[in-house]
Motif scaffolding. Structure first.
Motif, PDB file in Angstrom:
ATOM      1  N   ALA A   1       5.905 -10.957   4.443  1.00  0.00           N
ATOM      2  CA  ALA A   1       4.685 -10.203   4.158  1.00  0.00           C
ATOM      3  C   ALA A   1       3.980  -9.816   5.457  1.00  0.00           C
ATOM      4  N   LEU A   2       3.831 -10.776   6.373  1.00  0.00           N
ATOM      5  CA  LEU A   2       3.158 -10.491   7.647  1.00  0.00           C
ATOM      6  C   LEU A   2       3.932  -9.460   8.449  1.00  0.00           C
ATOM      7  N   TYR A   3       5.232  -9.679   8.542  1.00  0.00           N
ATOM      8  CA  TYR A   3       6.107  -8.759   9.281  1.00  0.00           C
ATOM      9  C   TYR A   3       6.016  -7.350   8.702  1.00  0.00           C
ATOM     10  N   THR A   4       6.076  -7.268   7.367  1.00  0.00           N
ATOM     11  CA  THR A   4       6.051  -5.959   6.718  1.00  0.00           C
ATOM     12  C   THR A   4       4.728  -5.244   6.962  1.00  0.00           C
ATOM     13  N   VAL A   5       3.630  -5.980   6.823  1.00  0.00           N
ATOM     14  CA  VAL A   5       2.321  -5.347   7.018  1.00  0.00           C
ATOM     15  C   VAL A   5       2.161  -4.881   8.465  1.00  0.00           C
ATOM     16  N   ALA A   6       2.602  -5.698   9.406  1.00  0.00           N
ATOM     17  CA  ALA A   6       2.476  -5.316  10.816  1.00  0.00           C
ATOM     18  C   ALA A   6       3.273  -4.047  11.106  1.00  0.00           C
ATOM     19  N   VAL A   7       4.519  -4.022  10.681  1.00  0.00           N
ATOM     20  CA  VAL A   7       5.363  -2.850  10.951  1.00  0.00           C
ATOM     21  C   VAL A   7       4.806  -1.621  10.233  1.00  0.00           C
ATOM     22  N   MET A   8       4.387  -1.823   8.987  1.00  0.00           N
ATOM     23  CA  MET A   8       3.875  -0.703   8.213  1.00  0.00           C
ATOM     24  C   MET A   8       2.640  -0.114   8.892  1.00  0.00           C
ATOM     25  N   ALA A   9       1.709  -0.968   9.302  1.00  0.00           N
ATOM     26  CA  ALA A   9       0.493  -0.482   9.953  1.00  0.00           C
ATOM     27  C   ALA A   9       0.851   0.311  11.205  1.00  0.00           C
ATOM     28  N   GLY A  10       1.708  -0.257  12.041  1.00  0.00           N
ATOM     29  CA  GLY A  10       2.090   0.419  13.277  1.00  0.00           C
ATOM     30  C   GLY A  10       2.750   1.752  13.008  1.00  0.00           C
ATOM     31  N   GLU A  11       3.751   1.734  12.138  1.00  0.00           N
ATOM     32  CA  GLU A  11       4.501   2.962  11.881  1.00  0.00           C
ATOM     33  C   GLU A  11       3.619   4.058  11.300  1.00  0.00           C
ATOM     34  N   VAL A  12       2.790   3.676  10.341  1.00  0.00           N
ATOM     35  CA  VAL A  12       1.980   4.691   9.667  1.00  0.00           C
ATOM     36  C   VAL A  12       0.950   5.279  10.629  1.00  0.00           C
ATOM     37  N   LEU A  13       0.190   4.412  11.300  1.00  0.00           N
ATOM     38  CA  LEU A  13      -0.881   4.916  12.174  1.00  0.00           C
ATOM     39  C   LEU A  13      -0.317   5.766  13.300  1.00  0.00           C
ATOM     40  N   VAL A  14       0.715   5.286  13.962  1.00  0.00           N
ATOM     41  CA  VAL A  14       1.251   6.030  15.099  1.00  0.00           C
ATOM     42  C   VAL A  14       1.940   7.321  14.639  1.00  0.00           C
TER      43      VAL A  14
END
Lengths: 308, 315
Positions: free
Chosen positions: A102-115
């Protein structure tokens, strides 16, 4: 046709014509009805074959050990073993795996989406020298599978860690940091939405004192909300299901993701199919829930199949 | 966007308008755009290009992960050229790519065409068909390993009911490729959706015109629909073959007797992380890259897929 038949025609003749026309229409209707029934039967059979393996997974997870090998296969377990779902958490630190993922997914998702939003905006809103070749380059990388860089990536992180004197293998850094570059497919997807927004909107906001950065978050993003949700969902799915990266970078069991934990289950409990299927069922619940709730945001993008 | 308060004074407005005019038609020396697009390019350089270059150097060495690499020159590549296992794994991969990818495409195109003819319950069918595509490769592998279990699996269980002794799907080398094809067909629903979208874009009047001139269903399909879908068909074919080259997750779990499930990516993984031959695996990764580049080059040459993005830019 009856409509054009001369009025002088004898009544009996006319009746016969009308009757055959009605019969023809009936026949036609019957045929389309048959067609549509055949269609539905075929489509349902395909649908059934899509669902059966899932049903098989769930039903196996509830079977007592003795019923697993019954022939013909049992569809409804005589004595459903709900306890298997508790055992999963006792056999391996499965709760830990879920938390990690869950933590890994949220971190990657946030990074990918925002950037990806920022990069897509750069391409969509501005004209600049080299825009076309740069965009084509970014597009071209969509076709390159990330798997190519798996071994090179491992070498890179091992060497960088060595040089800096820090441990990078067996951490989440190699898995999360690359997300800060966004994701080419997402960039392209958003780019198409952003360019559809009339420049007048952005320029009106600019004239009224807003900066380009503000315009991105106050005009472009709100106007493309469905597109943003779509890439967020896609990113979530991709990361939750990611396997190869976590498999090679993570060594300690308590750092594992769900997918890596599942394969460990297979290694340790090869013959314990009910337990293995219970674990598999648990692992697919999050993506299935997301799929059913966010279905309208699933866009069949031709390019999205190229990544991962 | 509404007026923000306080509204900028007229002078500021004029200055901003001037800046806008100056910025728009001509290309500015340094556009703010570079700052916006930089993250992707920097990340690509750092996390893809640099590692690729490092691995190119590494491919000329022996590196068992621990200790320092020893120089080997082109030794890895000459070994690769003679490596039976490597060629076998390539062969398995290519065979899967050219057999099961077209099969999957034909199947999903057929289903898409049936769905395209205004069927009631379209949404439900679409959901169900897409379902296998959202599940992880590991889960797919586990589910199918069990479904294909020779003694108690669903497939052989069903075959036993009608009196047929099913094969040892993943344990008999001859049946491994058919097994993988079956799994691929199960997951073909994702591709079906792209065809559904493409079919929707086929202009209806073209088909009607053909019908008026006496074309039957097959003629319409062959001379109107398929030619119009050629770009996406070609693109999906190429991406499917590339997909075979990167196939890993389900193959890692499914396995397959006689090395028949040893897809290229799996072979690279084993070389690097089970046999700890990083240099050798780097050489393989570079061969992998060259293959994909060659296939991608084909797309650039023969497909009109890219005209889409180019046309976009001119507008």
């Amino acid at each position: 046709m009856t409509a054009t038949a001369p009025a002088t025609r004898p009544a009996a003749d006319r009746d016969r014509v009308l009757a055959t026309a009605a019969a023809r229409r009936r026949e036609q209707r019957r045929r389309t009805w048959h067609r549509s029934v055949a269609k539905h039967v075929a489509l349902s059979l395909v649908a059934l074959s899509m669902l059966l393996p899932f049903a098989w997974m769930v039903t196996t997870s509830l079977k007592a050990d003795g019923d697993v090998f019954a022939i013909p296969p049992q569809w409804v377990p005589t004595d459903p073993q709900w306890g298997h779902y508790r055992e999963v958490f006792e056999a391996l630190p499965f709760a830990r795996f879920f938390l990690n993922t869950a933590l890994y997914t949220v971190a990657v998702m946030a990074g990918e989406v925002l950037v990806s939003i920022v990069v897509a905006y750069g391409f969509a809103r501005f004209d600049f020298r080299g825009k076309k070749p740069l965009l084509l380059f970014l597009l071209g990388t969509i076709m390159l599978p990330g798997e190519i860089t798996i071994v090179p990536g491992y070498i890179f992180w091992a060497q960088v860690g060595d040089t800096l004197g820090v441990q990078l293998i067996n951490t989440y850094w190699p898995l999360v940091l690359p997300a800060l570059g966004g994701q080419a497919v997402h960039v392209f997807f958003l780019f198409q939405f952003f360019r559809a927004i009339p420049r007048d909107f952005a320029e009106a906001a600019y004239l009224n004192g807003a900066g380009w950065w503000t315009i991105l978050w106050r005009v472009f993003v709100p106007m493309s909300r469905p597109a943003v949700v779509t890439i967020a969902v896609t990113s979530f799915m991709g990361t939750w299901n990611a396997f190869l990266g976590p498999l090679i970078y993570l060594n300690d069991v308590e750092k594992f993701t769900v997918q890596v934990g599942l394969t460990m289950f297979r290694g340790q409990f090869e013959t314990d199919w009910p337990l293995l299927m219970a674990a598999t069922t648990l692992s697919v619940i999050p993506v299935l829930v997301l799929f059913f709730t966010m279905q309208r945001y699933f866009v069949p993008s031709r390019a999205s199949e190229a990544v991962r | 966007m509404p007026d923000p308060e306080p509204p900028p004074d007229a002078a500021d407005r004029a200055a901003r308008a001037a800046a806008l005019v100056a910025a728009r038609p001509r290309r500015r020396r340094i556009s703010p755009a570079y700052a916006y697009i930089a993250p992707w390019f920097v990340a690509f350089a750092v996390f893809a290009l640099v590692p690729m270059v490092m691995s190119l150097v590494m491919s000329l060495t022996d590196w068992p992960v621990i200790g320092s690499p020893t120089w080997r020159g082109l030794g890895n590549f000459t070994e690769l050229a003679r490596d039976q296992q490597f060629w076998r794994s390539l062969w398995v991969t290519v065979r899967f790519g050219v057999v099961s990818v077209p099969l999957g495409m034909a199947a999903s195109l057929t289903v898409a065409m049936v769905l395209n003819s205004r069927v009631r319950g379209l949404g439900l069918y679409r959901t169900v068909y897409y379902l296998p595509a959202v599940v992880s490769g590991v889960a797919v592998g586990l589910i199918w390993r069990w479904v294909l279990d020779p003694s108690a699996g669903l497939v052989n269980g069903a075959l036993a009911v009608v009196g047929v002794q099913g094969p040892g799907w993943l344990t008999d080398p001859a049946w491994v490729l058919p097994s993988y094809t079956m799994v691929a067909l199960w997951g073909a629903g994702g591709g079906m959706l792209t065809y559904l979208v493409a079919l929707n874009e086929v202009p209806k009047d073209l088909g009607e015109a053909a019908t008026l001139q006496g074309a039957g269903w097959w003629a319409r399909l062959w001379f109107v629909t398929l030619p119009l879908m050629r770009p996406i068909l070609f693109y999906n074919l190429v991406m499917g073959i590339i997909g075979a080259f990167k196939k890993f997750n389900d193959a890692y779990v499914l396995g397959g007797a006689g090395g028949e499930g040893n897809f290229l990516m799996l072979h690279i993984y084993r070389t690097a992380f089970e046999h700890f031959r990083m240099g050798y695996a780097s050489a393989m990764s570079w061969v992998f890259l060259l293959i994909v580049l060659a296939v991608t080059g084909l797309v650039f040459r023969f497909s009109d897929f890219w005209t889409f993005s180019r046309g976009n830019e001119e507008s």
